[in-house]
Design a protein around this motif. Sequence first.
Motif, PDB file in Angstrom:
ATOM      1  N   UNK A  47       2.532 -15.151   3.579  1.00  0.00           N
ATOM      2  CA  UNK A  47       1.734 -15.160   2.358  1.00  0.00           C
ATOM      3  C   UNK A  47       1.952 -13.856   1.581  1.00  0.00           C
ATOM      4  N   UNK A  48       2.419 -13.991   0.349  1.00  0.00           N
ATOM      5  CA  UNK A  48       2.693 -12.811  -0.484  1.00  0.00           C
ATOM      6  C   UNK A  48       1.464 -11.930  -0.639  1.00  0.00           C
ATOM      7  N   UNK A  49       0.315 -12.563  -0.843  1.00  0.00           N
ATOM      8  CA  UNK A  49      -0.911 -11.804  -1.072  1.00  0.00           C
ATOM      9  C   UNK A  49      -1.290 -10.981   0.152  1.00  0.00           C
ATOM     10  N   UNK A  50      -1.110 -11.571   1.334  1.00  0.00           N
ATOM     11  CA  UNK A  50      -1.428 -10.849   2.567  1.00  0.00           C
ATOM     12  C   UNK A  50      -0.493  -9.665   2.746  1.00  0.00           C
ATOM     13  N   UNK A  51       0.803  -9.878   2.524  1.00  0.00           N
ATOM     14  CA  UNK A  51       1.764  -8.781   2.660  1.00  0.00           C
ATOM     15  C   UNK A  51       1.446  -7.647   1.688  1.00  0.00           C
ATOM     16  N   UNK A  52       1.097  -8.021   0.461  1.00  0.00           N
ATOM     17  CA  UNK A  52       0.757  -7.007  -0.535  1.00  0.00           C
ATOM     18  C   UNK A  52      -0.469  -6.209  -0.108  1.00  0.00           C
ATOM     19  N   UNK A  53      -1.464  -6.908   0.393  1.00  0.00           N
ATOM     20  CA  UNK A  53      -2.679  -6.238   0.843  1.00  0.00           C
ATOM     21  C   UNK A  53      -2.419  -5.299   2.008  1.00  0.00           C
ATOM     22  N   UNK A  54      -1.634  -5.762   2.985  1.00  0.00           N
ATOM     23  CA  UNK A  54      -1.314  -4.923   4.140  1.00  0.00           C
ATOM     24  C   UNK A  54      -0.514  -3.691   3.720  1.00  0.00           C
ATOM     25  N   UNK A  55       0.441  -3.902   2.814  1.00  0.00           N
ATOM     26  CA  UNK A  55       1.236  -2.773   2.330  1.00  0.00           C
ATOM     27  C   UNK A  55       0.340  -1.739   1.635  1.00  0.00           C
ATOM     28  N   UNK A  56      -0.567  -2.188   0.786  1.00  0.00           N
ATOM     29  CA  UNK A  56      -1.449  -1.270   0.073  1.00  0.00           C
ATOM     30  C   UNK A  56      -2.316  -0.479   1.047  1.00  0.00           C
ATOM     31  N   UNK A  57      -2.837  -1.169   2.061  1.00  0.00           N
ATOM     32  CA  UNK A  57      -3.692  -0.493   3.047  1.00  0.00           C
ATOM     33  C   UNK A  57      -2.902   0.545   3.822  1.00  0.00           C
ATOM     34  N   UNK A  58      -1.723   0.152   4.305  1.00  0.00           N
ATOM     35  CA  UNK A  58      -0.936   1.052   5.145  1.00  0.00           C
ATOM     36  C   UNK A  58      -0.330   2.203   4.354  1.00  0.00           C
ATOM     37  N   UNK A  59       0.161   1.922   3.163  1.00  0.00           N
ATOM     38  CA  UNK A  59       0.745   2.997   2.355  1.00  0.00           C
ATOM     39  C   UNK A  59      -0.295   4.034   1.946  1.00  0.00           C
ATOM     40  N   UNK A  60      -1.564   3.618   1.958  1.00  0.00           N
ATOM     41  CA  UNK A  60      -2.638   4.557   1.605  1.00  0.00           C
ATOM     42  C   UNK A  60      -3.041   5.433   2.790  1.00  0.00           C
ATOM     43  N   UNK A  61      -2.538   5.103   3.989  1.00  0.00           N
ATOM     44  CA  UNK A  61      -2.887   5.873   5.179  1.00  0.00           C
ATOM     45  C   UNK A  61      -1.945   7.069   5.329  1.00  0.00           C
ATOM     46  N   UNK A  62      -2.468   8.216   5.669  1.00  0.00           N
ATOM     47  CA  UNK A  62      -1.590   9.367   5.884  1.00  0.00           C
ATOM     48  C   UNK A  62      -0.676   9.144   7.084  1.00  0.00           C
ATOM     49  N   UNK A  63       0.591   9.467   6.916  1.00  0.00           N
ATOM     50  CA  UNK A  63       1.527   9.348   8.028  1.00  0.00           C
ATOM     51  C   UNK A  63       2.027   7.951   8.288  1.00  0.00           C
ATOM     52  N   UNK A  64       1.849   7.017   7.340  1.00  0.00           N
ATOM     53  CA  UNK A  64       2.322   5.644   7.508  1.00  0.00           C
ATOM     54  C   UNK A  64       3.115   5.241   6.265  1.00  0.00           C
ATOM     55  N   UNK A 123      -9.205  -1.566   7.364  1.00  0.00           N
ATOM     56  CA  UNK A 123      -8.146  -0.555   7.247  1.00  0.00           C
ATOM     57  C   UNK A 123      -8.118   0.452   8.389  1.00  0.00           C
ATOM     58  N   UNK A 124      -9.264   0.920   8.827  1.00  0.00           N
ATOM     59  CA  UNK A 124      -9.306   1.957   9.866  1.00  0.00           C
ATOM     60  C   UNK A 124      -8.716   1.456  11.174  1.00  0.00           C
ATOM     61  N   UNK A 125      -9.123   0.269  11.596  1.00  0.00           N
ATOM     62  CA  UNK A 125      -8.629  -0.279  12.855  1.00  0.00           C
ATOM     63  C   UNK A 125      -7.151  -0.645  12.748  1.00  0.00           C
ATOM     64  N   UNK A 126      -6.729  -1.127  11.579  1.00  0.00           N
ATOM     65  CA  UNK A 126      -5.323  -1.445  11.358  1.00  0.00           C
ATOM     66  C   UNK A 126      -4.468  -0.184  11.494  1.00  0.00           C
ATOM     67  N   UNK A 127      -4.881   0.881  10.849  1.00  0.00           N
ATOM     68  CA  UNK A 127      -4.141   2.141  10.934  1.00  0.00           C
ATOM     69  C   UNK A 127      -4.136   2.677  12.359  1.00  0.00           C
ATOM     70  N   UNK A 128      -5.263   2.551  13.041  1.00  0.00           N
ATOM     71  CA  UNK A 128      -5.352   3.028  14.419  1.00  0.00           C
ATOM     72  C   UNK A 128      -4.396   2.249  15.323  1.00  0.00           C
ATOM     73  N   UNK A 129      -4.306   0.928  15.113  1.00  0.00           N
ATOM     74  CA  UNK A 129      -3.417   0.102  15.929  1.00  0.00           C
ATOM     75  C   UNK A 129      -1.957   0.457  15.697  1.00  0.00           C
TER      76      UNK A 129
END
Length: 217
Positions: A11-28, A111-117
Motif C-alpha cells: 500500500x503506497x499510503x502505508x509506505x509513505x507513512x512509515x517513511x515519514x515516521x522513520x525519516x523523522x527519527x534521529x539516526x534512521x 512511532x516510538x515503538x517502531x523506531x525502538x524496534x
Amino acid sequence: MTVRVLIADDQDLVRTGLRMILDAQPGVEVVAEAADGAQAVTLARESRPDVCLLDIRMPVMDGLQATRLLAGPDVSEPLPVVVITTFDLDEYVYAALRAGARGFLLKDAGPALLAEAVHAAARGDALIDPAVTVRLIAAFAGTERPSAPPSRPLTEREEAVVALVAQGLGNTEIGAGLHISLSTVKTHLASAMTKLGARNRVELAIWAYEQGIGTRR
C-alpha cells in the motif's frame, strides 16, 4: 551511526507513512521501498540495508517467504527483518518468527515503538510488540506439540526471565518484576540463549510458548 532501512508494503499510503515516521527519527534513514516481497528481496540483496521492515500480506511473494529468503536459518548472511502487520491472521505471526523475523509489530504500534524496534534489530537484539506476544501465546496455546526439553534445562530463575521475555517485557521491566539487577537479567538471558541454542529474544519467546511457560509470572 545511521540505521539504513528498507520498507516493503503493497500500500503506497502505508509506505509513505512509515517513511515519514522513520525519516523523522534521529539516526534512521529509509534507503529503499518495495511494493511486494519479491521486489523487497531483490532490493535488500542489492542495497544490504541494516534493517528490512516487511509487511506480511503482499502480492507476488508474501512477507513470510521474503523473510525466509532474507533471514532464514539457511541464509549465509542474514539481514535483520522486522515484520509489521495489522495482525488479522494469528498463524502468520508464529510463522514469521519461525522464518527468522527479529521483531514483530502491529501497524498501530506508534512511532516510538517502531523506531525502538528498528534500532533493536540493527544492534542484533529483538523487540516484539507486547500485544503481539500476548495474542501469539493465547492463539497457539495447546495447538501444537511442545518441543523436546533442552539437554541443559534452564534454572528456575532463567525460566522466569524467559517467560517474561515471552510476555514482551524489556530487560528493565524484567528486572523490576523479578527484583534483580539489569546485569543479572542480561546474564540469565545469555545463559538461556546458550542452553537453548536461541539466536535472539524472538526464539526465546517461541521456546517459552512451546513449553507452555509464556504466560507464567
